[in-house]
Design an enzyme around this catalytic site. Structure first.
Site, PDB file in Angstrom:
ATOM      1  N   CYS A   2       0.856  -1.188   0.000  1.00 54.87           N
ATOM      2  CA  CYS A   2       0.000   0.000   0.000  1.00 54.87           C
ATOM      3  C   CYS A   2       0.887   1.230   0.000  1.00 54.87           C
ATOM      4  CB  CYS A   2      -0.862   0.024   1.250  1.00 54.87           C
ATOM      5  SG  CYS A   2      -1.777  -1.487   1.511  1.00 54.87           S
ATOM      6  N   ARG A  29       1.319   1.957  -6.261  1.00 50.76           N
ATOM      7  CA  ARG A  29       1.513   0.988  -5.184  1.00 50.76           C
ATOM      8  C   ARG A  29       0.228   0.234  -4.833  1.00 50.76           C
ATOM      9  NH1 ARG A  29       6.236   2.166  -2.368  1.00 50.76           N
ATOM     10  NH2 ARG A  29       5.492   0.976  -0.591  1.00 50.76           N
ATOM     11  N   TRP A  72      -3.611  -1.650  -1.256  1.00 59.78           N
ATOM     12  CA  TRP A  72      -3.452  -2.886  -2.036  1.00 59.78           C
ATOM     13  C   TRP A  72      -3.771  -3.977  -1.033  1.00 59.78           C
ATOM     14  CZ3 TRP A  72      -2.660  -4.939  -6.725  1.00 59.78           C
ATOM     15  CH2 TRP A  72      -2.176  -6.233  -6.801  1.00 59.78           C
ATOM     16  N   ASN A  98       1.106   0.371   5.807  1.00 59.26           N
ATOM     17  CA  ASN A  98       1.587  -0.455   4.692  1.00 59.26           C
ATOM     18  C   ASN A  98       2.382  -1.589   5.312  1.00 59.26           C
ATOM     19  OD1 ASN A  98       2.763  -1.504   2.344  1.00 59.26           O
ATOM     20  ND2 ASN A  98       4.435  -0.008   2.402  1.00 59.26           N
ATOM     21  N   GLY A  99       1.924  -2.827   5.119  1.00 58.26           N
ATOM     22  CA  GLY A  99       2.639  -3.965   5.703  1.00 58.26           C
ATOM     23  C   GLY A  99       1.654  -5.007   6.185  1.00 58.26           C
ATOM     24  N   GLU A 481      10.415 -20.325 -19.305  1.00 56.63           N
ATOM     25  CA  GLU A 481      10.171 -18.998 -18.728  1.00 56.63           C
ATOM     26  C   GLU A 481      11.293 -18.035 -19.125  1.00 56.63           C
ATOM     27  OE1 GLU A 481       7.979 -17.268 -17.444  1.00 56.63           O
ATOM     28  OE2 GLU A 481       9.012 -15.684 -16.343  1.00 56.63           O
ATOM     29  N   LYS A 485      10.634 -14.597 -21.173  1.00 59.54           N
ATOM     30  CA  LYS A 485      11.056 -13.261 -20.721  1.00 59.54           C
ATOM     31  C   LYS A 485      11.828 -12.550 -21.817  1.00 59.54           C
ATOM     32  CE  LYS A 485       9.070 -12.811 -18.136  1.00 59.54           C
ATOM     33  NZ  LYS A 485       8.091 -13.311 -17.238  1.00 59.54           N
ATOM     34  N   GLU A 488       9.523 -11.619 -24.956  1.00 61.09           N
ATOM     35  CA  GLU A 488       8.464 -10.613 -24.778  1.00 61.09           C
ATOM     36  C   GLU A 488       8.980  -9.190 -24.630  1.00 61.09           C
ATOM     37  OE1 GLU A 488       7.354 -11.787 -20.194  1.00 61.09           O
ATOM     38  OE2 GLU A 488       5.865 -10.696 -21.344  1.00 61.09           O
ATOM     39  N   HIS A 504      16.221 -34.564 -30.404  1.00 67.82           N
ATOM     40  CA  HIS A 504      15.018 -34.953 -31.154  1.00 67.82           C
ATOM     41  C   HIS A 504      14.579 -33.849 -32.101  1.00 67.82           C
ATOM     42  CE1 HIS A 504      14.730 -38.540 -28.764  1.00 67.82           C
ATOM     43  NE2 HIS A 504      14.859 -37.799 -27.672  1.00 67.82           N
ATOM     44  N   LYS A 603      -0.789  -5.937 -19.337  1.00 64.25           N
ATOM     45  CA  LYS A 603      -0.449  -6.568 -18.060  1.00 64.25           C
ATOM     46  C   LYS A 603      -1.475  -7.620 -17.673  1.00 64.25           C
ATOM     47  CE  LYS A 603       1.846  -7.225 -14.304  1.00 64.25           C
ATOM     48  NZ  LYS A 603       2.971  -8.171 -14.493  1.00 64.25           N
TER      49      LYS A 603
END
Ligand code: F6R
Length: 608
Positions: A2, A29, A72, A98-99, A481, A485, A488, A504, A603
């Site tokens: 947050c 945030r 958040w 925040n936490g 992955e 990365k 993209e 193969h 996103k």
């Protein structure tokens, strides 16, 4: 993650305006709800973004000081009741946080017995009541805040207001950032410097275990034991955007750098190392169904799908549960055979990916028990699944997912202990995984400290037009992955491949212009991957090996080596993915692309 912001001044400015304006620059945030409290005008809260809060302010909303928050959600849905600031019973103590307060359940029970009434489902609200309780004894706002914070376990960046001393605001920091801003007859408290910079460039960064008491012309800093601290102000010359990125050039790098804290936050309060157990409160409501379950299907898209693939290896080896992994986009259109003894687990950072959501809906229609590992509290997938585990990774802004994956893999490790100990996992194995998990943050830190070596390699290979990533067993999915990365954000052809599959087909592509990133950390398949490296070298293919510290042999075979610390095989993907993220980041940066906003991508994919 947050954002908090507080202001006190005596120069005619309206704290309401200052705070709302500052909250907008903290919106990156969090954005699910917001609130503001001015001792002179009272509280206003709203769900949604700051613009919605602004629309709710009554005419004449004015004051010389106040606190504000952008949320958040971590504990409690993103509703108006759960929005901050929160108050005590008297309505005099207000705070923005925040936490995560880890011991909030114990504190809440204790305070309820003492007669306190709680309005929200948040962990934060206990703090206001705890200060109120201490105020009865201490009779002093500052001393009460100190005494209360000494009882708190967890993380906080706090701004605390007291209606009876409206000029004063208290800040406190433990694990969540807090910056003080020092202006002309005005002082600020914020989660980062971005809302402060418009007013002053003089700041003081609080350290963990410190509180600060601000008035318009003064700031005093204390340790939690009451000892006073002297700290000089610093001048910062970042712009607002740089401040939001914590001084990093891109959100993607900032988010990769957050890896250690993300693992700590995902694990927080969930590991019982001595007992070799994991405590996943979000799954308690379906504990019986989980015990009876006979198989699991993991669904996700993109990076989240790759997290699921690694989860399959973890869960099958250590929990003895048959697991399949599916792309959300495939699952929903075939006719999967499910029953109440099937657990369908969605993995999603946003909790809004349509294909994953539809897979869950399809699973529900077919009678499966639906579960989720989701980062965004209150998101559709989190709400529609029967039970779940939140990541607590904080919002991810960079389009390329980085810290969310680190957190998803951590959550899947916790789930493996959780399910494994109900089934065949020994206490010793549970203890070993728990111990190793706790060591992961520091090991990620040591990788991040050496990031300039990875930057150098990325620059060396940045002219390549193709890249192959190979890995095996736990790191099979990490090869995919790594390639995802790179493609993209660099727009070059990058391909993941199971190392054992090279001969193969994919080996045919290799020549001196086609480099390979080989994940060859010391594990049960190391010798096999080492042979694959030889096969590539025999075809003149350049090789970067990702190897375990201390393996000097591999430097003779590969052109370049990136070293990572040793951990147990099951957890190696959490470490190995970090250098691959850094490599992709520096590679794309070298090519001059906007890594935070790659072309053609969004996103959150809420369409088919
Ligand atoms: C890749 C990436 C995407 C997401 C995918 C799923 O870097 O970010 O592949 O992983 O779109 O998104 P969530 O996790 O929000 O369901």
């Amino acid at each position: 993650m947050c954002g908090i912001f507080a202001y006190t001044g005596n120069n005619g400015k309206n704290a309401g305006e200052v705070l709302l304006d500052g909250l907008s620059s903290l919106e990156y945030r969090g954005y699910d709800s917001a609130g503001i409290y001015l001792p002179e005008s009272g509280i206003v809260k709203s769900t949604g973004a700051v613009s919605q809060l602004r629309r709710k302010l009554p005419a004449g909303y004015f004051g010389k000081s106040g606190i504000a928050h952008i949320r958040w959600a971590t504990h409690g849905e993103p509703t108006e009741i759960n929005a901050h600031p929160h108050k005590d019973c008297s309505g005099n103590i207000w705070l923005a946080h925040n936490g995560i307060v880890e011991n909030y359940k114990e504190l809440r029970e204790k305070l309820t017995e003492l007669g306190h009434t709680f309005l929200s489902a948040t962990d934060t609200e206990v703090l206001a009541h705890l200060i109120e309780e201490h105020l009865k004894v201490e009779k002093d706002f500052e001393r009460a805040a100190l005494a209360a914070l000494r009882e708190v376990k967890g993380t906080y960046g706090l701004a605390i207001a007291y209606a009876l001393e409206p000029e004063k605001v208290i800040a406190a920091r433990m694990g969540s950032p807090v910056v003080l801003g020092l202006g002309e007859n005005e002082r600020f408290i914020a989660s980062d410097a971005s809302p402060i910079l418009k007013h002053t460039s003089q700041v003081v960064f609080l350290e963990d275990g410190e509180i600060a008491v601000i008035t318009p012309t003064k700031h005093d800093i204390f340790k939690l034991d009451g000892g006073r601290i002297e700290r000089k102000a610093e001048k910062i010359d970042w712009n607002v955007e740089a401040a939001q990125r914590g001084g990093y050039q891109h959100f993607m790098l900032k988010e990769i750098m957050e890896g250690p804290e993300v693992v700590e936050n995902t694990l927080r309060g969930r590991l019982l190392e001595k007992e070799g157990l994991a405590k996943l409160g979000g799954l308690e409501g379906v504990a019986d169904e989980i015990k009876k379950a006979e198989r699991m299907i993991i669904v996700g898209c993109g990076t989240a799908y790759y997290a699921g693939l690694t989860g399959e290896y973890m869960l099958e080896e250590h929990a003895g549960i048959p697991v399949e992994v599916e792309l959300g986009s495939e699952f929903r259109y075939r006719h999967p055979v499910l029953n109440p003894k099937t657990m369908l687990l969605a993995v999603s950072q946003s909790g809004e990916t349509l294909d994953t959501l539809e897979a869950i809906r399809e699973g529900k229609r077919r009678g499966a028990l639906t579960l989720s590992i989701v980062n965004t509290v209150g998101s559709t997938i989190a709400r529609e699944t029967d039970a779940g585990v939140y990541n607590h990774a904080g919002p991810e802004i960079g389009v390329a997912s980085t810290k969310a994956l680190v957190s998803q893999l951590t959550a899947l490790s916790l789930l493996t202990i959780f399910l494994g100990r109900q089934r065949r996992m020994s206490i010793e194995t549970g203890q070993e995984i728990a111990r190793e998990l706790q060591a992961i943050p520091d090991k990620i830190r040591s990788i991040l400290e050496r990031r300039t070596e990875i930057e150098r390699l990325a620059k060396k290979y940045a002219k390549a037009r193709d890249f192959l990533y190979i890995g095996r067993k736990y790191n099979y999915s990490i090869a995919f992955e790594g390639a995802l990365k790179l493609k993209e954000i660099s727009y070059i052809h990058a391909e993941g491949c199971g190392a054992g599959e090279m001969k193969h087909g994919p080996l045919a592509m290799i020549d001196e212009h086609f480099p390979t990133m080989a994940i060859a950390t010391s594990d049960s398949v190391y010798e096999k991957v080492a042979s694959n490296i030889q096969e590539i070298k025999a075809r003149k293919g350049p090789v970067i090996a990702l190897a375990t510290e201390g393996n000097h042999e591999i430097a003779k075979a590969a052109d370049d080596v990136i070293y990572v610390p040793k951990t147990i095989e099951m957890l190696s993907p959490i470490l190995n993915v970090v250098p691959l993220q850094l490599f992709a980041y520096y590679f794309a940066k070298e090519k001059g692309y906007n890594v935070d906003r790659p072309r053609n991508l969004a996103k959150s994919v809420t369409v088919e």
